[in-house]
Enzyme design. Structure first.
Site, PDB file in Angstrom:
ATOM      1  N   GLY A 130       0.810  -1.211   0.000  1.00  0.00           N
ATOM      2  CA  GLY A 130       0.000   0.000   0.000  1.00  0.00           C
ATOM      3  C   GLY A 130       0.845   1.263   0.000  1.00  0.00           C
ATOM      4  O   GLY A 130       0.552   2.223  -0.728  1.00  0.00           O
ATOM      5  N   TYR A 171      -8.342 -16.635   5.381  1.00  0.00           N
ATOM      6  CA  TYR A 171      -7.686 -15.705   4.450  1.00  0.00           C
ATOM      7  C   TYR A 171      -8.017 -16.079   3.006  1.00  0.00           C
ATOM      8  O   TYR A 171      -8.381 -15.218   2.196  1.00  0.00           O
ATOM      9  CB  TYR A 171      -6.180 -15.743   4.669  1.00  0.00           C
ATOM     10  CG  TYR A 171      -5.402 -14.851   3.738  1.00  0.00           C
ATOM     11  CD1 TYR A 171      -5.300 -13.482   3.975  1.00  0.00           C
ATOM     12  CD2 TYR A 171      -4.762 -15.375   2.612  1.00  0.00           C
ATOM     13  CE1 TYR A 171      -4.588 -12.658   3.123  1.00  0.00           C
ATOM     14  CE2 TYR A 171      -4.054 -14.560   1.750  1.00  0.00           C
ATOM     15  CZ  TYR A 171      -3.962 -13.204   2.009  1.00  0.00           C
ATOM     16  OH  TYR A 171      -3.261 -12.389   1.145  1.00  0.00           O
TER      17      TYR A 171
END
Length: 326
Positions: A105, A261
């Site tokens: 990110g 996940y």
């Protein structure tokens, strides 16, 4: 030279390809350039005792060589976001990157900001987000970057973020849903949902819905969802093949971190595909991506075992930036 007998004009640009030609080199042996009384250039062939107003080099024109931009056309495991964006001007574009204070990110936010985009770092921890923002500003003081608080484990906070963003009256050209957790122990959010499912998928799903009107006003715009190849190792169906949504937010006794996940990443892809189907006719596209096998990030921080495995694998994985940028 190209002649248009209909429009009675000539040009050096090819009418279809746009390629240009030009005369080059010296005049042929025996030729000389002269100027008449009216100042017009003509050419004399002393060998054959003749004159002409046509440049004899027109028979040997060369194609104008266009300058090729210094942009890599082939990308591999060593390519960086900065290399891929080389030569792009993103001025005027507004981007939101979730989980932008670290890892993928941060590098995404940094690269976009350094190419002129106005980037909003949407982070759960505002202090860490501010540190990341300052790092980008230290690199380029004119970068348009800012931090806003976004906690995907709270649907109420997602609503607050969306409302706060809308009050800014900013467009939204790119929404990058990057934030995620991995290897977390079982726990419920304040909304009563399993954390991995809510943070990795449901929080982003809700965020996109709340900002959908802004995206549609900012076309062409796009949503990018960071998924994973691990989505292949699960499903959300029961043994009879029927859809079983209870698997998305399982009870503690049925919980396994890796499986949770994988399921959240599968949801990412299903959501992206459906979002693109619905919104692409309106100018909003959606894509899901796999960031790279075993890419070393800080996503493993929730459990010491995964931290150990990622550390051992680090020499064989793609890093956040190439050697030139470290």
């Amino acid at each position: 030279m190209f002649c248009s007998h209909i429009e009675l004009k000539t040009q050096w640009d090819h009418p279809k390809t746009g390629k240009k030609k030009r005369v080059a080199g010296d005049l042929p042996y025996g030729w000389e350039r002269e100027t008449d009384d009216n100042g017009q250039v003509y050419f004399v062939d002393h060998i054959n005792k003749r004159t002409t107003y046509l440049d004899p080099r027109l028979a040997f024109t060369v194609e104008e060589a266009s300058e090729k931009p210094n942009i890599r056309q082939r990308y591999d495991g060593n390519s960086t976001a900065m290399e891929i964006l080389q030569g792009r001007d993103l001025s005027g574009k507004v981007v939101i990157v979730t989980g932008a204070n670290t890892g993928i990110g941060f590098e995404t936010a940094r690269s976009l900001a350094l190419h002129g985009a106005h980037v909003v770092l949407a982070c759960r921890n505002r202090a860490r987000g501010n540190v990341a923002t300052q790092k980008i500003l230290d690199e380029w003081h004119k970068a348009k970057v800012e931090t806003m608080t976004l906690d995907l484990s709270s649907l109420r906070n997602v609503e607050q973020f969306a409302e706060a963003y809308k009050t800014r009256n900013l467009p939204l050209h790119i929404l990058i849903c990057n934030a995620g957790v991995f290897g977390s122990s079982w726990q419920l959010t304040e909304d009563g949902l399993e954390t991995t499912f809510q943070v990795n998928h449901l929080g982003h799903f809700y965020l996109v819905q709340l900002l959908q009107d802004v995206l549609r006003r900012s076309i062409p715009s796009r949503v990018i969802i960071v998924s994973s190849e691990s989505h292949r190792f699960t499903d959300i169906k029961d043994s009879s093949g029927k859809l079983d949504l209870s698997r998305l937010s399982p009870a503690k006794k049925d919980y396994w971190a890796m499986l949770a996940y994988n399921r959240s990443k599968l949801c990412n892809i299903l959501f992206s595909n459906e979002l693109n189907r619905r919104l692409s006719p309106h100018g909003v596209t959606s894509n899901a991506l796999h960031p790279g096998n075993m890419m070393y990030t800080s996503i493993h921080r929730s459990w010491w075992l995964y931290t150990l495995l990622f550390t051992l694998a680090r020499p064989f994985t793609k890093s956040m930036v190439s050697n030139q940028l470290t």
